[in-house]
Write a protein that holds these residues in place. Structure first.
Motif, mmCIF file in Angstrom:
data_model
loop_
_atom_site.group_PDB
_atom_site.id
_atom_site.type_symbol
_atom_site.label_atom_id
_atom_site.label_comp_id
_atom_site.label_asym_id
_atom_site.label_seq_id
_atom_site.Cartn_x
_atom_site.Cartn_y
_atom_site.Cartn_z
ATOM 1 N N ILE A 98 -4.872 45.199 29.650
ATOM 2 C CA ILE A 98 -5.395 46.038 28.566
ATOM 3 C C ILE A 98 -4.335 46.224 27.483
ATOM 4 O O ILE A 98 -4.619 46.081 26.296
ATOM 5 C CB ILE A 98 -5.874 47.394 29.117
ATOM 6 C CG1 ILE A 98 -7.088 47.193 30.031
ATOM 7 C CG2 ILE A 98 -6.206 48.357 27.986
ATOM 8 C CD1 ILE A 98 -7.462 48.415 30.846
ATOM 9 N N SER A 99 -3.112 46.504 27.893
ATOM 10 C CA SER A 99 -2.024 46.692 26.930
ATOM 11 C C SER A 99 -1.743 45.420 26.139
ATOM 12 O O SER A 99 -1.523 45.464 24.922
ATOM 13 C CB SER A 99 -0.753 47.135 27.650
ATOM 14 O OG SER A 99 -0.952 48.364 28.282
ATOM 15 N N ALA A 100 -1.753 44.274 26.818
ATOM 16 C CA ALA A 100 -1.515 43.001 26.138
ATOM 17 C C ALA A 100 -2.637 42.706 25.142
ATOM 18 O O ALA A 100 -2.381 42.208 24.036
ATOM 19 C CB ALA A 100 -1.402 41.876 27.162
ATOM 20 N N GLU A 101 -3.878 43.007 25.513
ATOM 21 C CA GLU A 101 -4.996 42.774 24.596
ATOM 22 C C GLU A 101 -4.930 43.702 23.383
ATOM 23 O O GLU A 101 -5.261 43.293 22.267
ATOM 24 C CB GLU A 101 -6.323 42.934 25.332
ATOM 25 C CG GLU A 101 -6.591 41.781 26.299
ATOM 26 C CD GLU A 101 -7.851 41.965 27.116
ATOM 27 O OE1 GLU A 101 -8.307 43.120 27.296
ATOM 28 O OE2 GLU A 101 -8.384 40.949 27.589
ATOM 29 N N ARG B 197 4.655 36.113 16.218
ATOM 30 C CA ARG B 197 4.148 37.345 16.852
ATOM 31 C C ARG B 197 2.766 37.115 17.454
ATOM 32 O O ARG B 197 2.480 37.552 18.574
ATOM 33 C CB ARG B 197 4.062 38.472 15.819
ATOM 34 C CG ARG B 197 5.371 39.100 15.473
ATOM 35 C CD ARG B 197 5.217 40.233 14.470
ATOM 36 N NE ARG B 197 4.289 41.235 14.968
ATOM 37 C CZ ARG B 197 3.432 41.905 14.206
ATOM 38 N NH1 ARG B 197 3.358 41.682 12.915
ATOM 39 N NH2 ARG B 197 2.643 42.805 14.726
ATOM 40 N N LEU B 198 1.909 36.399 16.726
ATOM 41 C CA LEU B 198 0.565 36.118 17.203
ATOM 42 C C LEU B 198 0.601 35.218 18.434
ATOM 43 O O LEU B 198 -0.084 35.479 19.429
ATOM 44 C CB LEU B 198 -0.256 35.465 16.089
ATOM 45 C CG LEU B 198 -1.711 35.172 16.374
ATOM 46 C CD1 LEU B 198 -2.469 36.449 16.730
ATOM 47 C CD2 LEU B 198 -2.363 34.486 15.175
ATOM 48 N N ARG B 199 1.421 34.186 18.381
ATOM 49 C CA ARG B 199 1.540 33.269 19.514
ATOM 50 C C ARG B 199 2.098 33.993 20.745
ATOM 51 O O ARG B 199 1.610 33.820 21.861
ATOM 52 C CB ARG B 199 2.436 32.088 19.106
ATOM 53 C CG ARG B 199 2.351 30.917 20.033
ATOM 54 C CD ARG B 199 3.043 29.664 19.506
ATOM 55 N NE ARG B 199 4.306 29.911 18.843
ATOM 56 C CZ ARG B 199 4.560 29.583 17.573
ATOM 57 N NH1 ARG B 199 3.646 29.001 16.839
ATOM 58 N NH2 ARG B 199 5.738 29.828 17.040
ATOM 59 N N ARG C 221 0.194 34.572 24.331
ATOM 60 C CA ARG C 221 0.799 34.169 25.608
ATOM 61 C C ARG C 221 0.886 35.338 26.575
ATOM 62 O O ARG C 221 0.703 35.191 27.777
ATOM 63 C CB ARG C 221 2.190 33.573 25.369
ATOM 64 C CG ARG C 221 2.164 32.143 24.874
ATOM 65 C CD ARG C 221 3.529 31.467 25.000
ATOM 66 N NE ARG C 221 4.619 32.279 24.483
ATOM 67 C CZ ARG C 221 5.213 32.102 23.308
ATOM 68 N NH1 ARG C 221 4.808 31.148 22.513
ATOM 69 N NH2 ARG C 221 6.207 32.868 22.934
ATOM 70 N N LYS C 222 1.173 36.517 26.031
ATOM 71 C CA LYS C 222 1.262 37.717 26.866
ATOM 72 C C LYS C 222 -0.097 38.042 27.501
ATOM 73 O O LYS C 222 -0.172 38.410 28.673
ATOM 74 C CB LYS C 222 1.760 38.897 26.024
ATOM 75 C CG LYS C 222 2.205 40.076 26.814
ATOM 76 C CD LYS C 222 2.866 41.093 25.889
ATOM 77 C CE LYS C 222 3.373 42.291 26.641
ATOM 78 N NZ LYS C 222 4.019 43.258 25.758
ATOM 79 N N VAL C 223 -1.171 37.890 26.730
ATOM 80 C CA VAL C 223 -2.517 38.122 27.271
ATOM 81 C C VAL C 223 -2.818 37.105 28.364
ATOM 82 O O VAL C 223 -3.319 37.466 29.435
ATOM 83 C CB VAL C 223 -3.585 38.060 26.149
ATOM 84 C CG1 VAL C 223 -4.989 38.000 26.736
ATOM 85 C CG2 VAL C 223 -3.448 39.254 25.227
ATOM 86 N N LEU C 224 -2.518 35.839 28.112
ATOM 87 C CA LEU C 224 -2.777 34.812 29.113
ATOM 88 C C LEU C 224 -1.978 35.064 30.393
ATOM 89 O O LEU C 224 -2.493 34.905 31.499
ATOM 90 C CB LEU C 224 -2.468 33.424 28.551
ATOM 91 C CG LEU C 224 -3.422 32.927 27.462
ATOM 92 C CD1 LEU C 224 -2.928 31.594 26.904
ATOM 93 C CD2 LEU C 224 -4.829 32.807 28.003
ATOM 94 N N ALA C 225 -0.722 35.464 30.244
ATOM 95 C CA ALA C 225 0.104 35.751 31.420
ATOM 96 C C ALA C 225 -0.432 36.949 32.193
ATOM 97 O O ALA C 225 -0.457 36.940 33.433
ATOM 98 C CB ALA C 225 1.547 36.002 30.988
ATOM 99 N N ALA C 226 -0.891 37.971 31.479
ATOM 100 C CA ALA C 226 -1.452 39.152 32.142
ATOM 101 C C ALA C 226 -2.744 38.801 32.868
ATOM 102 O O ALA C 226 -2.994 39.277 33.980
ATOM 103 C CB ALA C 226 -1.684 40.265 31.133
ATOM 104 N N ARG C 227 -3.576 37.946 32.257
ATOM 105 C CA ARG C 227 -4.807 37.509 32.917
ATOM 106 C C ARG C 227 -4.504 36.707 34.170
ATOM 107 O O ARG C 227 -5.147 36.891 35.207
ATOM 108 C CB ARG C 227 -5.647 36.657 31.965
ATOM 109 C CG ARG C 227 -6.353 37.442 30.920
ATOM 110 C CD ARG C 227 -7.202 36.547 30.046
ATOM 111 N NE ARG C 227 -7.805 37.323 28.968
ATOM 112 C CZ ARG C 227 -8.331 36.788 27.885
ATOM 113 N NH1 ARG C 227 -8.349 35.477 27.739
ATOM 114 N NH2 ARG C 227 -8.855 37.554 26.959
#
Length: 87
Positions: A35-38, A60-62, A66-72
């Motif tokens: 949730i935080s990454a999203e 920053r966008l990239r 990547r942070k969202v993908l790693a969290a998923r």
């Protein structure tokens, strides 16, 4: 002006008025890194709505994606043993 309202008391509780259960709060806690990454990704996307992206913005966008993908991935790996996926 005529008031329109319920003439009888509500018999059953509205489901939207209840507090979250302990199980629901635990599920939210498990998903909180995602949730935080999203939210972070959404912040970056919103900041880029009204201006062209600079090189720093692109990074920053990239990084946020990547942070969202790693969290998923982390969440999926945590939940897979519980659901029997991949067994």
């Amino acid at each position: 002006m005529k008031h329109i309202g319920a003439l009888q008391a509500v018999v059953t509780a509205d489901l939207s008025d209840r507090e979250p259960t302990g199980v629901e709060l635990d599920a939210i806690e498990v998903e909180m890194p995602l949730i935080s990454a999203e939210v972070e990704l959404l912040d970056v996307q919103i900041s880029l709505l009204d201006r062209p992206a600079s090189e720093l913005d692109t990074r920053r966008l990239r990084r946020a994606r990547r942070k969202v993908l790693a969290a998923r991935l982390e969440l999926t790996n945590q939940l897979a043993p519980m659901t029997g996926v991949g067994a």
